[in-house]
Design an enzyme around this catalytic site. Structure first.
Site, short mmCIF file in Angstrom:
data_model
loop_
_atom_site.label_atom_id
_atom_site.label_comp_id
_atom_site.label_asym_id
_atom_site.label_seq_id
_atom_site.Cartn_x
_atom_site.Cartn_y
_atom_site.Cartn_z
N ASP A 1 15.63 47.78 34.68
CA ASP A 1 14.72 47.08 33.77
C ASP A 1 15.42 46.75 32.45
O ASP A 1 15.20 45.68 31.89
CB ASP A 1 13.49 47.93 33.49
N SER B 1 8.19 45.54 34.56
CA SER B 1 8.97 46.08 33.46
C SER B 1 8.23 47.24 32.79
O SER B 1 8.78 48.31 32.56
CB SER B 1 9.27 44.98 32.44
N LYS C 1 9.12 51.81 33.70
CA LYS C 1 9.46 52.83 32.70
C LYS C 1 8.40 53.92 32.65
O LYS C 1 8.71 55.11 32.52
CB LYS C 1 9.62 52.18 31.33
N ARG D 1 15.89 38.29 30.78
CA ARG D 1 14.70 37.45 30.70
C ARG D 1 14.52 36.89 29.30
O ARG D 1 14.05 35.76 29.12
CB ARG D 1 13.46 38.26 31.10
N HIS E 1 0.28 52.73 26.76
CA HIS E 1 1.23 51.64 26.48
C HIS E 1 0.46 50.44 25.96
O HIS E 1 -0.56 50.04 26.52
CB HIS E 1 1.98 51.23 27.75
#
Length: 426
Positions: A163, A185, A189, A170, A84
């Protein structure tokens, strides 16, 4: 009868208290169910932004978001590892990385997102390939991992729905920059996705969300701590994002550059970071004896890429979109390019149509910026510096305004720092 009220949870965090596990489980679940109103979660998010969370609170918040939906159970006959990135400019690394790591023997379930603002989205880039589709079912993800070894797709609707709701909230309440909420967050995931291991690319610099090494280090540590608390093997590379990665910034142009890398060429910085992340992923997957550099040179990674694109309905051999209009920015003098600000280039690409201001906006496949010269390279007066690509010529003045002061030409060459600034491991 609800065991808590939203107001008491808000007050507790407002006053600096540590939320209990029971409070966190309830408020995340109740928000997902619609019992906690948007304005109440807005107030709680602001209280978290202002007062922070302890590591244990962040880990529990993440677990509650994972529990708000389904989790994938990956059975692919090989170790699974994901990557990620926190987002950057020209950051097409997922495109060559996923097939490369798969070609090395791991399974790569890469659930990716779309771009917003100056940072590009992996799904937007891949959708510039004719026929390619981003949305797959859990069964299709599983089958493709078995057959191909890699999948890049959108997260299924059932993964961490809390999320998805909180992320949108947000974005409009000024609470995006909270490190606990960012970490929860990302990790909710990734944990729900079910990979055995995870490598994080935490960007740092003008084109990144985290501008300073200190902030990037704090986020990396929070992410790694959450992974360790959940039994996931995780590490984080803090990488430089002060200059765009590679020469292409946009959608189709980044796909083309990624294919160059998979065919054994491409810009040195893209190859460097792809291999650094591949080595870290393979190490966590227990495949450290495989040399990703050799695999990349062999062409095996390109074969996985082509199979991955075909499996999702795309044609890897189809021509990519070309822009209707090109504007070239030329050098005003001889010398060496000393700076090229990543954020400014990202904003320019966004204004040309490569990105979106709102989640519901569409993007242009052919829009973007091509950097003909990178810092440290020589240039002569009149040579092309930047190529602005768009289907809407009226967007060019705004893009040029974003680039005002974003680059400079000096007399002498400048040294380049390593892309990988630091590695954080659990």
């Amino acid at each position: 009868m609800e065991p808590f009220s939203a107001v008491e949870v808000i007050r507790a965090k407002r006053d600096g208290a540590r939320l209990t596990d029971e409070q966190i489980d309830w408020v995340v679940g109740a928000y997902t169910r619609g019992v906690v109103a948007e304005e109440q979660m807005s107030a709680l998010a602001m209280a978290i932004y202002l007062n922070g969370m302890a590591a244990a609170e962040t880990a529990r918040w993440t677990a509650a978001m994972v529990a708000s939906g389904e989790t994938l159970s990956l059975r692919v006959g090989r170790p699974t590892v994901d990557k990620h990135s926190t987002g950057g400019v020209g950051d097409k690394i997922t495109l060559p990385l996923a097939p490369l790591v798969a070609a090395c023997g791991a399974g790569v379930p890469q659930l990716s997102g779309r771009g917003l603002g100056h940072t590009g989205g992996t799904l937007d880039k891949l959708e510039s390939i004719p026929g390619w589709r981003a949305r797959l079912t859990a069964d299709e993800i599983q089958a493709q991992l078995v057959d191909v070894g890699a999948v890049i797709c959108a997260a299924t609707d059932g993964l961490a729905p809390a999320d998805r709701k909180l992320y949108a909230l947000r974005d409009v309440t000024g609470t995006v920059e909270s490190i606990p909420l960012i970490a929860a967050s990302i990790m909710s995931k990734k944990i729900a996705e079910g990979a055995d291991a995870l490598v994080l690319d935490v960007k740092c610099g003008s084109g990144a969300f985290m501008k300073t090494p200190e902030d990037a280090r704090a986020l990396a540590a929070a992410l790694v701590d959450i992974g360790v608390s959940r039994g996931v093997r995780v590490s984080a590379l803090i990488t430089d994002m002060s200059v765009p990665l590679g020469r292409a910034v946009g959608n189709a142009v980044e796909v083309a550059e990624a294919v160059e890398v998979l065919r054994g060429g491409g810009p040195g910085d893209v190859v460097e970071l792809t291999l650094a992340l591949a080595r870290e992923m393979l190490d966590l997957a227990g495949l450290s004896d495989v040399d990703p550099g050799e695999v990349l040179r062999s062409g095996a990674a390109y074969d996985v890429w082509a199979a991955m694109i075909r499996a999702q309905g795309g044609d890897p051999d189809a021509p990519l979109s070309q822009p209707g209009h090109v504007h070239t920015v030329v050098a005003a003098s001889d010398g060496v390019l000393s700076t090229l600000d990543a954020y400014a280039v990202g904003v320019a690409a966004w204004r040309l149509g490569a990105g979106r201001a709102r989640k519901e906006d569409s993007v242009q496949a052919a829009a973007g910026v091509v950097c003909h010269v990178k810092p440290g390279e020589s240039v002569r007066a009149g040579d092309p510096l930047l190529e602005l690509r768009t289907d809407t010529p009226e967007a060019v003045p705004a893009a040029l305004a974003a680039l005002d002061g974003a680059y400079a030409i000096a007399e002498a060459a400048v040294g380049r720092e390593s892309l990988v600034l630091e590695v954080v491991r659990g």
